[in-house]
Design a protein around this motif. Structure first.
Motif, short mmCIF file in Angstrom:
data_model
loop_
_atom_site.label_atom_id
_atom_site.label_comp_id
_atom_site.label_asym_id
_atom_site.label_seq_id
_atom_site.Cartn_x
_atom_site.Cartn_y
_atom_site.Cartn_z
N LEU A 105 0.83 -1.21 0.00
CA LEU A 105 0.00 0.00 0.00
C LEU A 105 0.86 1.26 0.00
O LEU A 105 1.82 1.36 0.76
N LEU A 106 0.49 2.20 -0.84
CA LEU A 106 1.11 3.53 -0.86
C LEU A 106 0.00 4.57 -0.80
O LEU A 106 -0.92 4.57 -1.62
N GLN A 107 0.07 5.46 0.20
CA GLN A 107 -0.89 6.56 0.27
C GLN A 107 -0.61 7.56 -0.85
O GLN A 107 0.51 7.70 -1.32
N LEU A 108 -1.64 8.29 -1.25
CA LEU A 108 -1.54 9.17 -2.41
C LEU A 108 -0.99 10.55 -2.08
O LEU A 108 -0.65 11.31 -2.99
N ASP A 109 -0.91 10.89 -0.81
CA ASP A 109 -0.50 12.23 -0.39
C ASP A 109 0.78 12.72 -1.07
O ASP A 109 0.85 13.87 -1.52
N PRO A 110 1.84 11.89 -1.19
CA PRO A 110 3.09 12.40 -1.80
C PRO A 110 3.00 12.59 -3.31
O PRO A 110 3.86 13.25 -3.90
N PHE A 111 2.00 12.00 -3.95
CA PHE A 111 1.93 12.05 -5.41
C PHE A 111 1.18 13.29 -5.88
O PHE A 111 0.29 13.79 -5.19
N GLN A 112 1.52 13.75 -7.08
CA GLN A 112 0.82 14.87 -7.68
C GLN A 112 -0.42 14.35 -8.41
O GLN A 112 -0.33 13.83 -9.51
N ILE A 113 -1.58 14.49 -7.77
CA ILE A 113 -2.83 13.99 -8.35
C ILE A 113 -3.84 15.11 -8.37
O ILE A 113 -4.10 15.76 -7.34
N ALA A 114 -4.43 15.36 -9.52
CA ALA A 114 -5.41 16.43 -9.66
C ALA A 114 -6.66 16.11 -8.84
O ALA A 114 -7.12 14.96 -8.81
N HIS A 115 -7.18 17.12 -8.17
CA HIS A 115 -8.39 16.94 -7.36
C HIS A 115 -9.54 16.43 -8.22
O HIS A 115 -10.34 15.59 -7.79
N GLU A 116 -9.62 16.90 -9.47
CA GLU A 116 -10.70 16.49 -10.36
C GLU A 116 -10.63 14.99 -10.67
O GLU A 116 -11.66 14.31 -10.78
N ASP A 117 -9.40 14.47 -10.82
CA ASP A 117 -9.24 13.04 -11.09
C ASP A 117 -9.70 12.20 -9.91
O ASP A 117 -10.41 11.19 -10.08
N LEU A 118 -9.30 12.60 -8.72
CA LEU A 118 -9.73 11.87 -7.52
C LEU A 118 -11.25 11.90 -7.39
O LEU A 118 -11.89 10.88 -7.10
N SER A 119 -11.83 13.09 -7.59
CA SER A 119 -13.28 13.23 -7.43
C SER A 119 -14.03 12.37 -8.44
O SER A 119 -15.03 11.73 -8.10
N GLN A 120 -13.54 12.33 -9.68
CA GLN A 120 -14.21 11.54 -10.70
C GLN A 120 -14.19 10.05 -10.37
O GLN A 120 -15.20 9.36 -10.49
N LEU A 121 -13.04 9.56 -9.92
CA LEU A 121 -12.94 8.15 -9.55
C LEU A 121 -13.80 7.84 -8.33
O LEU A 121 -14.50 6.81 -8.28
N MET A 122 -13.78 8.73 -7.33
CA MET A 122 -14.54 8.47 -6.12
C MET A 122 -16.04 8.61 -6.35
O MET A 122 -16.84 7.97 -5.66
#
Length: 337
Positions: A105-122
């Motif tokens: 498991l790797l938490q996503l905090d250190p990675f550069q992930i667009a808020h829109e991408d996370l929201s769309q998946l969730m």
């Protein structure tokens, strides 16, 4: 020993401006700052894996349990005191890295992930949760979503920070009283993984060589009344933390939370709590504050159990009648020994 105020006041004659001898105002001592500020430095606690069975390990890391309560009731803390008192689950999107024979498991905090991408998946995961009768998911922090359900309340879960960088087989939810709940959760988790695997967002990330957002993690199952905030958290006028869920917890309890590291005396409130990954980088500035100002510092860490140590500015000042008695501010390595 004398307090800092007592020590300084014993060195000089006390005059008001009207009583001061003519021509001697320029020789008055510097103005005493008043009551000392209080700073609590909470250090990261590791997993304790001495037990024969991993099932005996707590629901969160030592510092997580200390801050919110022994069961690490993250969902209840994020829901807030004004919410209904339904059982809640905390869902965090994560990356599972495949090795030869297990998943890490790797938490996503250190990675550069667009808020829109996370929201769309969730949003897609939320729709699936509703199909399963678990209700929709609501985002409450950058990497935390809440769901409402009584169905999983007897599962024994672990925080994502506990499982970070580890084989998830050890840290997946486990049945306690109701047999079959852990299996049902894994079915839901697998369904999310399959849907996300073919999602255009993850396909694009994979083509760019970026870690995909390919799974979810369940933790923090709780009611709001399960939350027992640490005393140091409740009395803090300011919290310095880069933990993604801390601003929401602070907001729910009318506390101020800032993510930027401190470097100046002016950055501190009367009572300040620091829980930050850059605590080591802040330590030289904190040491200087101990030498230059009136500061009471409490350091909380978890070498085996909760350990609290108190340092005060007066500890590091030479007394005028015993100038050789002066303690040395500990180095970061000495502090963590």
């Amino acid at each position: 020993g004398l307090s800092p105020v007592q020590s300084e006041s014993s060195t000089y004659p006390q005059f008001s401006e009207s009583q001061a001898p003519t021509g001697q105002l320029s020789q008055m001592p510097p103005k005493i700052e008043g009551m000392p500020k209080h700073l609590t430095l909470l250090l990261h606690g590791e997993n304790k894996l001495d037990d024969e069975s991993i099932a005996l390990v707590g629901n969160g890391l030592a510092h997580e349990q200390y801050l919110l309560g022994e069961s690490f009731p993250l969902a209840g803390a994020l829901a807030g005191p004004e919410s209904d008192n339904l059982q809640r689950i905390c869902i965090e999107p994560v990356h599972l890295h495949a090795t030869r024979d297990h998943l890490v498991l790797l938490q996503l905090d250190p990675f550069q992930i667009a808020h829109e991408d996370l929201s769309q998946l969730m949003n897609e995961a939320s729709a699936m949760f509703s199909e399963e009768g678990l209700g929709p998911l609501t985002q409450v922090a950058p990497f935390q979503w809440l769901g409402k359900t009584e169905g999983f309340k007897t599962l024994h879960t672990h925080s994502a920070a506990q499982a970070q960088g580890r084989n998830i087989d050890w840290w997946l939810p486990k049945d306690t009283r109701v047999v079959g709940l852990a299996k049902r959760w894994r079915q839901i988790q697998n369904e999310v993984q399959m849907r996300w695997h073919i999602h255009p967002i993850n396909q694009a990330r994979s083509e760019q060589g970026l870690p995909t957002i390919n799974s979810i993690w369940l933790s923090g199952i709780s009611h709001q009344h399960d939350v027992h905030l640490a005393h140091e958290l409740k009395i803090a006028q300011k919290i310095i933390s880069d933990q993604a869920w801390m601003p929401r917890v602070a907001q729910n309890h009318s506390l101020v939370c800032m993510s930027d590291p401190i470097s100046r005396w002016e950055d501190l409130a009367e009572n300040t709590l620091i829980y930050h990954r850059q605590a080591k980088q802040m330590w030289p500035a904190i040491c200087q504050m101990l030498l230059d100002h009136d500061l009471v510092l409490e350091v909380i860490d978890f070498p085996k159990s909760v350990r609290k140590r108190r340092f005060a500015s007066d500890d590091f000042r030479a007394h005028p009648l015993a100038f050789w008695r002066k303690s040395k501010v500990p180095t970061w390595e000495e502090l963590n020994a």
